[in-house]
Structures are given as C-alpha cells and as structure tokens.
Design a protein around this motif. Sequence first.
Motif, mmCIF file in Angstrom:
data_model
loop_
_atom_site.group_PDB
_atom_site.id
_atom_site.type_symbol
_atom_site.label_atom_id
_atom_site.label_comp_id
_atom_site.label_asym_id
_atom_site.label_seq_id
_atom_site.Cartn_x
_atom_site.Cartn_y
_atom_site.Cartn_z
ATOM 1 N N ASP A 97 -67.069 -13.262 27.794
ATOM 2 C CA ASP A 97 -67.932 -13.125 29.295
ATOM 3 C C ASP A 97 -67.170 -12.192 30.000
ATOM 4 O O ASP A 97 -65.931 -12.344 29.876
ATOM 5 N N THR A 99 -66.927 -10.373 34.089
ATOM 6 C CA THR A 99 -67.333 -10.671 35.438
ATOM 7 C C THR A 99 -66.667 -9.218 36.170
ATOM 8 O O THR A 99 -65.606 -8.849 35.896
ATOM 9 N N GLN A 101 -66.584 -7.944 40.245
ATOM 10 C CA GLN A 101 -66.986 -8.344 41.646
ATOM 11 C C GLN A 101 -65.942 -7.423 42.496
ATOM 12 O O GLN A 101 -64.735 -7.690 42.338
ATOM 13 N N GLY A 105 -62.648 -6.427 37.791
ATOM 14 C CA GLY A 105 -63.008 -7.208 36.516
ATOM 15 C C GLY A 105 -62.098 -7.846 35.943
ATOM 16 O O GLY A 105 -60.869 -7.990 35.955
ATOM 17 N N TRP A 107 -62.125 -10.823 32.207
ATOM 18 C CA TRP A 107 -62.956 -11.321 31.050
ATOM 19 C C TRP A 107 -62.257 -12.334 30.357
ATOM 20 O O TRP A 107 -61.004 -12.882 30.503
ATOM 21 N N ILE A 131 -69.726 -4.126 33.200
ATOM 22 C CA ILE A 131 -69.893 -5.391 32.417
ATOM 23 C C ILE A 131 -69.735 -5.142 30.925
ATOM 24 O O ILE A 131 -68.756 -5.648 30.515
ATOM 25 N N GLU A 135 -66.774 -6.726 28.668
ATOM 26 C CA GLU A 135 -67.026 -7.867 27.647
ATOM 27 C C GLU A 135 -66.628 -7.399 26.335
ATOM 28 O O GLU A 135 -66.228 -8.078 25.345
#
Length: 184
Positions: A97, A99, A101, A105, A107, A131, A135
């Motif tokens: 997964d 993220t 923001q 980033g 992971w 993303i 990922e």
Amino acid sequence: MKSDALRLIFNAFIYWVWRSRNDYIFKRSSMNVRGVVRSVLKDVKTKLHSIEYKMEPGPERNFLIETWNIYIKEVVPTVRHCQWRKPSQGKFALNTDGTLQAGRGGWAAVIRDSNGEVIAASKGASQHTTIAAIELQGLELATRHHIRHIQAQTDSTNVLSFLQPGHKPPWELKHMLRRIKRKA
C-alpha cells in the motif's frame, strides 16, 4: 493544528518586535510589551479563524477551542476492516500500500507464505509523485528477496493492470516494471 498556532505565534512575534523597533527608530513612537503581545495574539487568532480545521474529539481539540475561541470540526475516525487472502500452496502473497499527502509519499509491503508466515516486510519514503509508482516500490520488495510466484494484493487496480500482458503503463514506470517482471 498546535504546530500551526506555534508557527503563527513565532512569525507574528518576530514581525511585531521588528515593527515596534522600526516605529521607535523612524517615528519615535514605541509599543510596550503588552501592546506587542496583544498584537501577536490578535494576528494569530485572525489567521486561525480563517482556516478550517478538523480534528478527532479529545482534550487537545478542546484545549485549542477554549484557548483560541475557534471552531474545529469534529471528525470521527473510520475503522476499515481488511482481510488477508491466503495464496495458493507454494505461492506467496505480497500486500502493498502507498500514500501520497502534500507531495510526500510512503509505502509499506509484507510478503507471507501460504501458511500466513511473514517472509519479509519493509516500508519507506518515496520520491515518486503518483500512488501507482509508490505502490510499485512495495512490489520491489519481492525482487530484493528473490521471491518468485507472487500473488500481488493491492488496492490499486492501476498497479495490478500494469502487470498484465499487453497493458501499456505510463512511460515513467516502464523501467521499474521491467525490473520487477525480470525478477518475478
């Protein structure tokens, strides 16, 4: 929120001390300490009122509301239940997964065997700005551990589609995908 208020207080303090100094030098007028403090607090409160804040219920939220007399929307955290899918016998499941923001980033990834035993896990920051790329960094965990027969499990349908034959991924991800496929 608390760090925002502290930053604003610091910046307003520097400004009002500078302004008070300049007024004294150029206008021969002075502002006492109370005047500086009052101006700092007024500026900070004005700025805080112009920003929409959201926080979980709790003592920090209550303290900020009472101290600054501002509205902070209450957000109730949502609980997401996730379920791990067991891979076929002799295969490995890789859950990843990512993220992104405010331009930063990160992971995380974990590899488990068909019994659910953790084989490897890792996490990290990412310089990537999508993303999908973030990922994919999680998928690279399998290549670093020379693990083959991976069943990738991710919430990114883009990432999964990039791994399918005949799909054309974005050009900036081709090198990373080639590296993953070569080792898979």
